[in-house]
Write an enzyme that holds these catalytic residues in place. Structure first.
Site, PDB file in Angstrom:
ATOM      1  N   ILE A  98       0.876  -1.166   0.000  1.00 12.31           N
ATOM      2  CA  ILE A  98       0.000   0.000   0.000  1.00 12.31           C
ATOM      3  C   ILE A  98       0.917   1.221   0.000  1.00 12.31           C
ATOM      4  CG2 ILE A  98      -1.913   1.145   1.206  1.00 12.31           C
ATOM      5  CD1 ILE A  98      -2.613  -1.742   0.612  1.00 12.31           C
ATOM      6  N   CYS A  99       0.604   2.199  -0.860  1.00 10.11           N
ATOM      7  CA  CYS A  99       1.279   3.501  -0.778  1.00 10.11           C
ATOM      8  C   CYS A  99       2.804   3.318  -0.866  1.00 10.11           C
ATOM      9  CB  CYS A  99       0.838   4.151   0.529  1.00 10.11           C
ATOM     10  SG  CYS A  99       1.214   5.886   0.726  1.00 10.11           S
ATOM     11  N   THR A 100       3.582   3.901   0.025  1.00  7.23           N
ATOM     12  CA  THR A 100       5.047   3.804  -0.042  1.00  7.23           C
ATOM     13  C   THR A 100       5.569   2.463   0.469  1.00  7.23           C
ATOM     14  OG1 THR A 100       5.148   4.991   2.052  1.00  7.23           O
ATOM     15  CG2 THR A 100       5.479   6.282   0.062  1.00  7.23           C
ATOM     16  N   GLY A 101       4.705   1.543   0.821  1.00  9.91           N
ATOM     17  CA  GLY A 101       5.120   0.170   1.082  1.00  9.91           C
ATOM     18  C   GLY A 101       5.828  -0.438  -0.131  1.00  9.91           C
ATOM     19  N   THR A 145       2.625   3.631  -6.695  1.00 10.32           N
ATOM     20  CA  THR A 145       2.808   4.066  -5.308  1.00 10.32           C
ATOM     21  C   THR A 145       2.111   5.415  -5.154  1.00 10.32           C
ATOM     22  OG1 THR A 145       4.452   4.413  -3.542  1.00 10.32           O
ATOM     23  CG2 THR A 145       5.013   5.283  -5.717  1.00 10.32           C
TER      24      THR A 145
END
Lengths: 315, 315
Positions: free
Chosen positions: B104-107, B124
């Site tokens: 998720i996102c910057t994961g 991202t």
């Protein structure tokens, strides 16, 4: 700094808290100096378990009067929390001194128990709007709104509507630019298009099996495109039109005309969600005289067009 | 039961976790028998602090191979987590046996560090798309997508896009009906209209002050409706057109034509957000030949119309 308290309890809805909390927290990050000092409270403090199974740490709830804003979360546990006399008493006594009292989702049941919503226009999760209204006839429940401000009380619709509301509060505190920037960073709309109704499922509960209108309601729902004029419906249950209208309205909470309209709208919604039929065909199948009548009626109910609805909920 | 693990660390973004977790949890509530067994893990276990200040409990991360799906959250702490050799090594070694690896996102930075994104189309948070691309040239970063599935890896856009992704995973596991019902209950769209680009802010960073194009870029951004044909721009910096195009593109990462188009789109976006000017006026002020050209170009960039954009971000 503005002190914000989130009020939690066991079985709270996690997004009622983390959604708005992240909105305030993102505003802090974007501002030159942070504005919000965020606290998470519960009556006893310590671990609180959300319905999704996540356990979060809370401070014990004391001295509510020291807060600028109080945000009451919802969730399954809100029913028990609304009966927690200690909590309710603290909210009731401190509310007049607090600049903003806020409820998210079914947190409205707690504010209602604290007597703060009487004679006010309020909202809650669409699936609980009727229950909230029935629990307290002095409320003016509006099931379509995403949030409603009345004096120092603001109530919001279900779950993620807490983020829409938090953006509104930030706009009030520090302006549109920051609120808009927060929305961008969280990848949410600054103004969510349309109201809560577009999300609501068909909640028409035909009365119990022994009710004289039970079969009639089922027939209308199953075949919304048949002839459901009042004269014909009254004839079917062997009543005068006047008696029929009065008794049907009392039994279902809707006039016969409104009931038929809702059944037709619901049929059209399902077709928009689940099929790729065109609007002509959908209007015909759901009992609207023309695509134009469907379009107009749909917009009145949902505040969005059938096309927009299909884009969001179809496929 | 499908075992799902969320991987947390200090300074994780709370909604990356609670958004999808609530989606899975709501599906459990709506199903006759729960399908998802949700766990929250961190390398050492115990308390993990989110960027919004909330502290949550986690189990220690062991035996990742026992999970059906692994969901890696993002947030400020993801940079440190991407350097945690123990974590990266566990992810890398267990990934092949796990049905679904999700960021998720910057994961995505963590999955990239684990070598799992090489030669894959990924996404991202819009504000980190360039950084992710620059950190690993083997990735194919797509900054507009809300989520991208590639084999057993799925990456998602910023923050709340994790909920869009989780709905997609539920649809895959238990079907559309439950996914749609979850969306209704959480008051989110089943299909979010448009991609991530509509949320992104203007990220055009003119080069450093001593760059030959610094003043030129500033002028284009400040006055997008002036004549910015390549011949005139090249003349202004006293270069041949060919040299100008080559050097400008290297300095800004965009061809001169694309740069001007982006500046014009950004000017139009701001006018749609902040004013009530009509499309004729906005097209003129932002340097588009006609409202129709503005409409077409806008749609190509945002996957939505100027009207829809104003509805969501204006006011």
């Amino acid at each position: 700094m503005k002190k914000i308290a989130f009020i939690l309890f066991d079985n709270f809805q996690i997004l009622d808290v983390t959604g708005p909390a992240q909105v305030f927290s993102s505003a802090n990050e974007l501002l030159e100096a942070p504005v919000y000092d965020i606290h998470y409270l519960s009556t006893k403090g310590g671990a609180c378990r959300a319905t999704c199974g996540l356990t979060v740490e809370t401070e014990p709830l004391t001295d509510l009067g020291a807060y600028d804003s109080l945000i009451i979360s919802g969730g399954e546990g809100s029913r028990a929390a609304a009966k927690d006399q200690n909590l309710i008493q603290q909210i009731t006594s401190q509310a007049p001194g607090i600049r903003r009292m806020v409820s998210i989702c079914t947190g409205a049941f707690i504010l209602s128990a604290a007597g703060l919503l009487d004679n006010k226009r309020v909202t809650t999760h669409w699936a609980y709007a009727d229950r909230l209204q029935n629990s307290n006839p002095r409320l003016l429940v509006e099931p379509d709104a995403l949030y409603i401000r009345q004096g120092n009380i603001t109530t919001s619709a279900g779950v993620t509507a807490g983020m829409d509301l938090a953006l509104f509060l930030i706009e009030e505190d520090v302006g549109k630019d920051i609120a808009r920037e927060v929305a961008r960073h969280m990848v949410i709309f600054y103004r969510r298009p349309g109201g809560q109704s577009q999300f609501s499922a068909f909640q028409m509960t035909p009365s119990a099996e022994d009710d004289p209108f039970h079969d009639l309601c089922r027939e209308i729902i199953a075949h919304p495109n048949r002839d459901h004029r009042i004269s014909r419906l009254a004839e079917e249950v062997a009543m005068t039109e006047r008696t029929f209208i009065r008794r049907f309205s009392r039994a279902t909470g809707l006039s016969p005309g409104k009931f038929v309209e809702k059944a037709r709208i619901d049929c059209a919604r399902r077709a928009l969600e689940e099929t790729s039929l065109n609007l002509d065909q959908i209007a015909h199948d759901s009992g609207f005289h023309s695509p134009e009548v469907l379009r107009r009626t749909f917009h009145r109910h949902m505040a969005i067009s059938p096309k927009e609805y299909r884009q969001r909920f179809g496929g």
